[in-house]
Design a protein around this motif. Structure first.
Motif, short mmCIF file in Angstrom:
data_model
loop_
_atom_site.label_atom_id
_atom_site.label_comp_id
_atom_site.label_asym_id
_atom_site.label_seq_id
_atom_site.Cartn_x
_atom_site.Cartn_y
_atom_site.Cartn_z
N ASP A 46 69.87 19.33 10.33
CA ASP A 46 71.14 19.52 9.64
C ASP A 46 72.14 18.39 9.92
O ASP A 46 72.94 18.04 9.06
N ASP A 47 72.11 17.84 11.13
CA ASP A 47 73.05 16.77 11.46
C ASP A 47 72.51 15.38 11.15
O ASP A 47 73.18 14.37 11.35
N GLY A 48 71.27 15.30 10.66
CA GLY A 48 70.68 14.03 10.31
C GLY A 48 70.15 13.21 11.47
O GLY A 48 69.69 12.09 11.28
N ASN A 49 70.15 13.77 12.69
CA ASN A 49 69.79 12.99 13.87
C ASN A 49 68.38 13.21 14.38
O ASN A 49 67.95 12.55 15.32
N ALA A 50 67.65 14.14 13.79
CA ALA A 50 66.28 14.40 14.24
C ALA A 50 65.40 14.69 13.03
O ALA A 50 65.88 15.12 11.98
N ARG A 51 64.11 14.43 13.19
CA ARG A 51 63.16 14.71 12.11
C ARG A 51 61.90 15.35 12.68
O ARG A 51 61.44 14.99 13.77
N LEU A 52 61.37 16.30 11.92
CA LEU A 52 60.08 16.91 12.19
C LEU A 52 59.08 16.38 11.17
O LEU A 52 59.41 16.27 9.99
N PHE A 53 57.88 16.08 11.63
CA PHE A 53 56.83 15.60 10.74
C PHE A 53 55.60 16.49 10.89
O PHE A 53 55.20 16.84 12.00
N PHE A 54 55.00 16.84 9.76
CA PHE A 54 53.73 17.55 9.72
C PHE A 54 52.79 16.66 8.91
O PHE A 54 53.00 16.44 7.72
N LEU A 55 51.75 16.14 9.57
CA LEU A 55 50.97 15.05 9.00
C LEU A 55 49.48 15.33 9.02
O LEU A 55 48.95 15.91 9.98
N CYS A 56 48.80 14.89 7.98
CA CYS A 56 47.34 14.81 7.99
C CYS A 56 46.97 13.40 8.42
O CYS A 56 47.46 12.41 7.85
N ASP A 57 46.13 13.31 9.45
CA ASP A 57 45.64 12.03 9.97
C ASP A 57 44.18 11.93 9.61
O ASP A 57 43.39 12.84 9.90
N SER A 58 43.77 10.85 8.96
CA SER A 58 42.39 10.70 8.50
C SER A 58 41.39 10.75 9.65
O SER A 58 40.19 10.96 9.43
N ASP A 59 41.84 10.56 10.89
CA ASP A 59 40.96 10.58 12.05
C ASP A 59 40.88 11.95 12.73
O ASP A 59 40.12 12.12 13.68
N LYS A 60 41.70 12.92 12.28
CA LYS A 60 41.80 14.19 13.01
C LYS A 60 41.67 15.38 12.07
O LYS A 60 42.14 15.33 10.93
N ALA A 61 41.06 16.46 12.56
CA ALA A 61 40.86 17.65 11.74
C ALA A 61 42.12 18.51 11.67
O ALA A 61 42.38 19.15 10.66
N ALA A 62 42.90 18.52 12.74
CA ALA A 62 44.09 19.38 12.79
C ALA A 62 45.31 18.63 12.27
O ALA A 62 45.41 17.40 12.41
N PRO A 63 46.26 19.34 11.66
CA PRO A 63 47.51 18.68 11.28
C PRO A 63 48.25 18.19 12.52
O PRO A 63 48.29 18.88 13.54
N GLN A 64 48.80 17.01 12.43
CA GLN A 64 49.54 16.44 13.54
C GLN A 64 51.03 16.78 13.40
O GLN A 64 51.58 16.75 12.31
N ILE A 65 51.66 17.11 14.52
CA ILE A 65 53.05 17.54 14.53
C ILE A 65 53.84 16.55 15.38
O ILE A 65 53.51 16.31 16.54
N MET A 66 54.86 15.97 14.79
CA MET A 66 55.62 14.93 15.46
C MET A 66 57.11 15.25 15.37
O MET A 66 57.58 15.84 14.39
N ILE A 67 57.85 14.88 16.39
CA ILE A 67 59.30 15.04 16.38
C ILE A 67 59.93 13.73 16.83
O ILE A 67 59.37 13.02 17.67
N SER A 68 61.05 13.38 16.24
CA SER A 68 61.75 12.16 16.64
C SER A 68 63.25 12.40 16.57
O SER A 68 63.73 13.25 15.81
N HIS A 69 63.98 11.66 17.40
CA HIS A 69 65.43 11.65 17.28
C HIS A 69 65.95 10.31 17.75
O HIS A 69 65.18 9.42 18.10
#
Length: 199
Positions: A46-69
């Motif tokens: 909401d404040d624009g300072n952090a992001r969540l990512f839900f990603l498919c990686d061609s090397d991995k079977a499970a969805p990858q979950i990433m957070i950044s700020h």
């Protein structure tokens, strides 16, 4: 148990005005470390300072979950704790591993015992009598990743606390509505998880 609840009430009250700069978007690119293809969705706080990512990686079977700020969480390869509370459900505690500049982290299963109540005991990583990875272990591990994605998929408001390696807390709220509209971006790695043993 819901230690983020008080914060949640405050953030939900201010959420309507924050929606103007928060929201979902499609993302794609390459993993800088191994060159694998990445595609999926991202959500800005909401404040624009952090992001969540839900990603498919061609090397991995499970969805990858990433957070950044915008602040350094820790040195590359440092583990750090992330707590989230979605709507009025129980608080969930997970671990992420800092990458690159230390402002980003990837979800990983650090302590299998932490997941026994919801997912049962971790199967042996290797099949008996061989060096092959145990399929039951892979399924157990993947189901945890799927369940974290599912937690966000089925919610409306998410509250997140990042505890950096200096033991400083950083709080963010996310409006989750609309995630289902982007789920086709995860069709290559996401499917409905098995129900947890405990909710």
């Amino acid at each position: 148990m819901r230690s983020l609840t008080v914060l949640g009430l405050v953030l939900m009250l201010t959420g309507l005005s924050a929606e103007s700069w928060a929201g979902w978007s499609k993302v794609s690119g390459k993993d800088k470390e191994d060159g694998s293809q990445l595609s999926g969705i991202a959500l800005t706080s909401d404040d624009g300072n952090a992001r969540l990512f839900f990603l498919c990686d061609s090397d991995k079977a499970a969805p990858q979950i990433m957070i950044s700020h915008k602040e350094v969480i820790g040195e590359a390869a440092d583990p750090f704790r992330v707590t989230y509370l979605i709507d009025d459900r129980d608080e969930q505690i997970h671990w992420f591993l800092a990458k690159g500049s230390g402002k980003t982290g990837y979800f990983f299963v650090r302590y299998p015992i932490d997941y026994e109540e919801r997912f049962g005991a971790q199967p042996p990583p290797f099949s008996p009598g061989s060096n092959a990875i145990n399929p039951d272990y892979l399924a157990w591990d993947r189901n945890i990743y799927l369940t974290v994605v599912h937690d966000f998929l089925t919610g409306t408001v998410g509250l997140i606390r990042i505890r950096d390696t200096k033991k400083q807390n950083h709080y963010y709220s996310f409006i989750l509505a609309g995630m289902k509209d982007y789920m086709s971006e995860l069709s290559g790695c996401y499917d409905t998880p098995k129900p947890p043993l405990q909710e």
